[in-house]
Enzyme design. Sequence first.
Site, PDB file in Angstrom:
ATOM      1  N   CYS A 115      88.682  33.050 -52.306  1.00  0.00           N
ATOM      2  CA  CYS A 115      89.024  33.610 -53.616  1.00  0.00           C
ATOM      3  C   CYS A 115      90.538  33.537 -53.826  1.00  0.00           C
ATOM      4  O   CYS A 115      91.316  34.025 -53.001  1.00  0.00           O
ATOM      5  CB  CYS A 115      88.542  35.060 -53.698  1.00  0.00           C
ATOM      6  SG  CYS A 115      89.181  35.932 -55.140  1.00  0.00           S
ATOM      7  N   GLY A 162      84.425  34.230 -70.413  1.00  0.00           N
ATOM      8  CA  GLY A 162      85.675  33.551 -70.102  1.00  0.00           C
ATOM      9  C   GLY A 162      86.272  33.914 -68.760  1.00  0.00           C
ATOM     10  O   GLY A 162      87.412  33.556 -68.473  1.00  0.00           O
ATOM     11  N   HIS A 198      89.868  41.598 -62.567  1.00  0.00           N
ATOM     12  CA  HIS A 198      91.274  41.657 -62.946  1.00  0.00           C
ATOM     13  C   HIS A 198      91.414  42.176 -64.360  1.00  0.00           C
ATOM     14  O   HIS A 198      90.551  41.955 -65.208  1.00  0.00           O
ATOM     15  CB  HIS A 198      91.966  40.296 -62.802  1.00  0.00           C
ATOM     16  CG  HIS A 198      91.235  39.161 -63.433  1.00  0.00           C
ATOM     17  ND1 HIS A 198      90.145  38.553 -62.842  1.00  0.00           N
ATOM     18  CD2 HIS A 198      91.434  38.511 -64.606  1.00  0.00           C
ATOM     19  CE1 HIS A 198      89.710  37.580 -63.632  1.00  0.00           C
ATOM     20  NE2 HIS A 198      90.475  37.544 -64.711  1.00  0.00           N
TER      21      HIS A 198
HETATM   22  P1  AMP Z   1      90.057  35.005 -66.475  1.00  0.00           P
HETATM   23  O1  AMP Z   1      89.927  33.727 -67.233  1.00  0.00           O
HETATM   24  O2  AMP Z   1      89.818  36.237 -67.273  1.00  0.00           O
HETATM   25  O3  AMP Z   1      89.231  34.971 -65.195  1.00  0.00           O
HETATM   26  O4  AMP Z   1      91.568  35.099 -66.051  1.00  0.00           O
HETATM   27  C1  AMP Z   1      92.071  34.445 -64.932  1.00  0.00           C
HETATM   28  C2  AMP Z   1      93.541  34.321 -65.132  1.00  0.00           C
HETATM   29  O5  AMP Z   1      94.112  34.007 -63.883  1.00  0.00           O
HETATM   30  C3  AMP Z   1      93.971  33.237 -66.111  1.00  0.00           C
HETATM   31  O6  AMP Z   1      94.717  33.818 -67.187  1.00  0.00           O
HETATM   32  C4  AMP Z   1      94.836  32.299 -65.255  1.00  0.00           C
HETATM   33  O7  AMP Z   1      95.937  31.789 -65.960  1.00  0.00           O
HETATM   34  C5  AMP Z   1      95.246  33.206 -64.121  1.00  0.00           C
HETATM   35  N1  AMP Z   1      95.569  32.558 -62.869  1.00  0.00           N
HETATM   36  C6  AMP Z   1      94.821  31.641 -62.206  1.00  0.00           C
HETATM   37  N2  AMP Z   1      95.422  31.285 -61.064  1.00  0.00           N
HETATM   38  C7  AMP Z   1      96.577  31.984 -60.998  1.00  0.00           C
HETATM   39  C8  AMP Z   1      97.647  32.060 -60.056  1.00  0.00           C
HETATM   40  N3  AMP Z   1      97.657  31.331 -58.933  1.00  0.00           N
HETATM   41  N4  AMP Z   1      98.680  32.894 -60.324  1.00  0.00           N
HETATM   42  C9  AMP Z   1      98.692  33.631 -61.446  1.00  0.00           C
HETATM   43  N5  AMP Z   1      97.701  33.616 -62.360  1.00  0.00           N
HETATM   44  C10 AMP Z   1      96.661  32.800 -62.149  1.00  0.00           C
END
Ligand code: AMP
Length: 112
Positions: free
Chosen positions: A4, A92, A99
Amino acid sequence: MENCIFCKIARGEIPSQKVYEDDEILVFKDINPLTKIHLLCIPKEHFKTVAELDDARAALLGRALQKIGAHASAWGLADGYRLVMNQGEAAGQSVPHLHIHILGGEPLSWEK
Ligand code: AMP
């Protein structure tokens, strides 16, 4: 969870721009910001959605919200901010680790 990405960030195995950390939660900058300020708050414990909340996790989520409320001004969000939690792929959710998106730093329309 071994693979993860947010667990790896919580363990320090993948770099992140941390803005807050304690024993049980981490707040860091979203890598693909949708607003001028876009932070993510995660519990360090891995679970995917609020469907998996037991009493302990519900209390943890409450403390996470409490920390966001306590620190939002220091993070540049004194004018207001939006909290978003995508639950499941159809909504989404792309990272299967619970989170809270913290969005702000600019006026937000409800459509945004
Ligand atoms: P969700 O689409 O609600 O699952 O949000 C996941 C979020 O994680 C997205 O806004 C991505 O831009 C962010 N994300 C994915 N990988 C990383 C990372 N390595 N560092 C910071 N944010 C990330």
